[in-house]
Write an enzyme that holds these catalytic residues in place. Sequence first.
Site, short mmCIF file in Angstrom:
data_model
loop_
_atom_site.label_atom_id
_atom_site.label_comp_id
_atom_site.label_asym_id
_atom_site.label_seq_id
_atom_site.Cartn_x
_atom_site.Cartn_y
_atom_site.Cartn_z
N HIS A 2 -2.44 26.54 13.08
CA HIS A 2 -3.70 27.29 13.01
C HIS A 2 -3.40 28.74 13.39
CE1 HIS A 2 -7.89 28.05 13.02
NE2 HIS A 2 -8.28 27.42 14.11
N HIS A 4 -3.59 26.24 2.31
CA HIS A 4 -4.78 26.26 3.15
C HIS A 4 -5.60 25.02 2.87
CE1 HIS A 4 -8.48 27.68 5.04
NE2 HIS A 4 -7.72 28.56 5.66
N ASP A 25 -2.38 34.61 6.94
CA ASP A 25 -1.28 34.84 7.89
C ASP A 25 0.00 35.36 7.25
OD1 ASP A 25 -2.58 34.08 10.24
OD2 ASP A 25 -2.47 31.99 9.59
N1 ACO Z 1 4.89 24.83 2.14
C1 ACO Z 1 5.36 23.80 1.40
N2 ACO Z 1 4.62 22.74 1.05
C2 ACO Z 1 3.36 22.70 1.49
C3 ACO Z 1 2.79 23.73 2.27
C4 ACO Z 1 3.61 24.83 2.59
N3 ACO Z 1 3.16 25.84 3.32
N4 ACO Z 1 1.51 23.43 2.56
C5 ACO Z 1 1.27 22.25 1.99
N5 ACO Z 1 2.38 21.81 1.33
C6 ACO Z 1 2.51 20.59 0.52
C7 ACO Z 1 2.60 19.34 1.38
O1 ACO Z 1 3.93 19.01 1.70
C8 ACO Z 1 1.94 18.33 0.47
O2 ACO Z 1 2.88 17.99 -0.52
P1 ACO Z 1 2.91 16.48 -1.12
O3 ACO Z 1 1.61 16.34 -1.88
O4 ACO Z 1 4.12 16.44 -1.97
O5 ACO Z 1 2.99 15.55 0.07
C9 ACO Z 1 0.84 19.12 -0.24
O6 ACO Z 1 1.32 20.48 -0.25
C10 ACO Z 1 -0.51 19.06 0.47
O7 ACO Z 1 -0.32 19.42 1.84
P2 ACO Z 1 -1.28 19.01 3.03
O8 ACO Z 1 -0.51 19.11 4.30
O9 ACO Z 1 -1.95 17.71 2.70
O10 ACO Z 1 -2.37 20.16 2.94
P3 ACO Z 1 -3.41 20.50 4.05
O11 ACO Z 1 -4.60 21.02 3.32
O12 ACO Z 1 -3.62 19.36 4.97
O13 ACO Z 1 -2.65 21.63 4.86
C11 ACO Z 1 -2.05 23.64 5.90
C12 ACO Z 1 -3.09 22.92 5.03
C13 ACO Z 1 -1.93 22.93 7.26
C14 ACO Z 1 -2.52 25.07 6.12
C15 ACO Z 1 -0.68 23.62 5.16
O14 ACO Z 1 -0.79 24.23 3.90
C16 ACO Z 1 0.43 24.29 5.98
O15 ACO Z 1 1.02 23.65 6.84
N6 ACO Z 1 0.70 25.59 5.71
C17 ACO Z 1 1.68 26.32 6.48
C18 ACO Z 1 1.08 26.73 7.81
C19 ACO Z 1 0.09 27.87 7.67
O16 ACO Z 1 0.35 28.85 6.98
N7 ACO Z 1 -1.04 27.73 8.36
C20 ACO Z 1 -2.08 28.78 8.37
C21 ACO Z 1 -3.33 28.26 7.80
S1 ACO Z 1 -4.52 29.55 7.73
C22 ACO Z 1 -5.22 29.57 9.27
O17 ACO Z 1 -5.18 28.69 10.05
C23 ACO Z 1 -5.87 30.84 9.58
#
Ligand code: ACO
Length: 430
Positions: free
Chosen positions: A267, A308, A364
Amino acid sequence: MAKDSLTITDNRTGQSYELPIQEGTIKAIDLRKIKTGPEDFGLMTYDPAFTNTASCQSQITFIDGDKGILNYRGYPIEQLAEQSTYLETAYLILNGELPSKAQHDAWIYNITHHTMVHENIKGLLDGFRYDAHPMGMLMSTVAALSTFYPEAKDVRSKENRRDQIFRLIAKVPTLAAFSYRHLMGLPYAYPNNDLSYCGNFLQMMFKMAGSYQVNPILERALEVLFILHADHEQNCSTSAMRAVGSSEADPYSSTAAAIAALYGPLHGGANEMVLRMLKEIGSKDRIPAFIQEVKTSGGEVRLMGFGHRVYKNYDPRAKIIKRMADQVFEVTGRNPLLDIALELERIALEDEYFIKRKLYPNVDFYSGLIYQAMGFPVDMFPVLFAIPRTAGWLAQWEEMLEDKDQKIARPRQIYRGAARREFAPLSSRG
Ligand code: ACO
């Protein structure tokens, strides 16, 4: 004729139920009447991480994740970032309307005249280790404010709430800057009421022995970053604020809980992780290998600052920040990691893996680069998120308290543990 209702047939009993649909939602409690018999508790939904559950009704922030839209109280984020100030936006978020000139002046006056903190806070900060994380210090000192203002417990009084809102929005930058000064071993710099909200924060952070001149471009950049971070509807920290606040805890304790939720790397810690990732990549020629690692790690290695929960299109805040970066770098000098970030984004946006999963840069991805260029250490990044989000947390907290539908937050569970069994004394266990 189409009807706004849902007909469910329970195949266990053959019985049908009609549930009303309002605004694309059914009431989860309506499912409770679906039972196999009088002993049955009734049907529940299973929704870990609340990915498909509306926990409240809100009038504050609208997001359309597919179209990349973010509005506060109906005003597009692009217009607010262009034309508003952080404090005016905070007023809008909290009160629902833009202020008149008189309301605006009174609001600025009230915030500006609550920026001082009790001297004992300094004693509290002195108790932290020399290298304490500023987010931990911010969380603790915000929680400590509840003991300085015990009257804040009266959360049902709107007038009382107003006072605590002035205090929190005014004092959070002071506590944030004091936490940084403790980390750096510098004397605390007191607030200067002649400066703007962001100008004052910059001087409390960076003032050394001489007088401090606020750079107007950096002051405006901070203002815009604060506007972009002011609220984001029911995210993890806001849900924490609402959940803790629902027990009628005072707003300082609830805000401390929200800060705790924001502390996590998924987050508020994400822009710090972006910088670490860019540093680790080190040069543009190593990007393809890193992308490959992300793609083959089975979700373990993530491209930080991408993806996201809600935006499945470009995060509108990322667009604004990316444009602003050039103005900041003209003053501070170009952040050498920017070239790696730009190339990383270009390659990722053309890659099938990211396209298929709708992974785009989030807020971010570039904010850390700007904060670093402005002189903020990475440990301060989540703190820089918490300062402006305080307005959003407080608006959501107040909305929750005034919402007749809300009660103390108390989710259900599916129990999968052991069935009843008899206790065996220690002496009889092998
Ligand atoms: N890099 C690579 N793969 C990713 C990423 C990423 N940043 N984010 C999601 N994926 C992939 C997952 O591995 C998953 O793949 P799969 O379908 O093959 O298993 C798919 O995309 C869906 O991912 P989820 O984790 O289910 O997506 P969710 O909506 O739950 O996650 C999150 C959102 C936590 C922001 C995620 O995208 C992430 O971890 N991003 C990196 C961290 C980040 O930048 N966070 C800031 C968020 S903005 C904020 O808080 C202000």
